[in-house]
Scaffold this active site. Structure first.
Site, PDB file in Angstrom:
ATOM      1  N   CYS A 218      83.111  58.524  48.499  1.00  0.00           N
ATOM      2  CA  CYS A 218      82.777  59.617  49.426  1.00  0.00           C
ATOM      3  C   CYS A 218      82.908  59.156  50.883  1.00  0.00           C
ATOM      4  CB  CYS A 218      81.355  60.086  49.126  1.00  0.00           C
ATOM      5  SG  CYS A 218      80.641  61.203  50.333  1.00  0.00           S
TER       6      CYS A 218
ATOM      7  N   CYS B 156      79.839  59.749  53.066  1.00  0.00           N
ATOM      8  CA  CYS B 156      78.781  58.805  52.679  1.00  0.00           C
ATOM      9  C   CYS B 156      79.001  57.456  53.350  1.00  0.00           C
ATOM     10  CB  CYS B 156      78.760  58.622  51.163  1.00  0.00           C
ATOM     11  SG  CYS B 156      78.413  60.125  50.228  1.00  0.00           S
TER      12      CYS B 156
END
Length: 127
Positions: free
Chosen positions: A31, A34
């Site tokens: 991600c 993230c």
């Protein structure tokens, strides 16, 4: 204190039974957003050291924890107090907005006393 990696083995002890507020970052290695907020989480953990604990849950490696909190989008950051979710922040945001949404302020640490009884804390309380 560094951000602690949380698993089904230590989640109960380090989050649900913590005597301090705990901020948990639900993330995945693949991600992009993230990865972008990871340095902010480290900075927040240093800023709030001794008053708030910080941890992270890899949703791919620990799907049962992610399911217990209905994590369907990442990054998702939840603040726990006394084993219950008290605040949350969804998506990648600047540090000051994450602090605001998580109520990480001098007045807000120890803030929301009501919280929401979590599925995971109910499951663990039976064991």
């Amino acid at each position: 204190m560094p951000v602690v990696t949380l698993t089904t083995t230590n989640f109960r002890r380090d989050v649900l039974e913590s005597d301090q507020p705990v901020v948990v970052d639900f993330y995945a290695d693949w991600c992009g957003p993230c990865r972008r907020i990871a340095p902010a989480m480290e900075a927040l953990s240093m800023k709030w050291d001794g008053r708030v604990r910080f941890g992270k849950v890899d949703v791919d490696a620990q799907p049962e924890i992610a399911r217990a909190y209905n994590i369907s989008s990442i990054p998702a950051i939840l603040r726990f107090e006394r084993g219950e979710v008290s605040n949350w922040c969804l998506g990648a945001k600047p540090v000051h907005l994450m602090e605001k949404e998580l109520r990480l302020t001098e007045r807000g640490v120890g803030g929301n006393k009501e919280g929401h009884k979590s599925l995971l804390s109910r499951l663990f309380s039976r064991s």
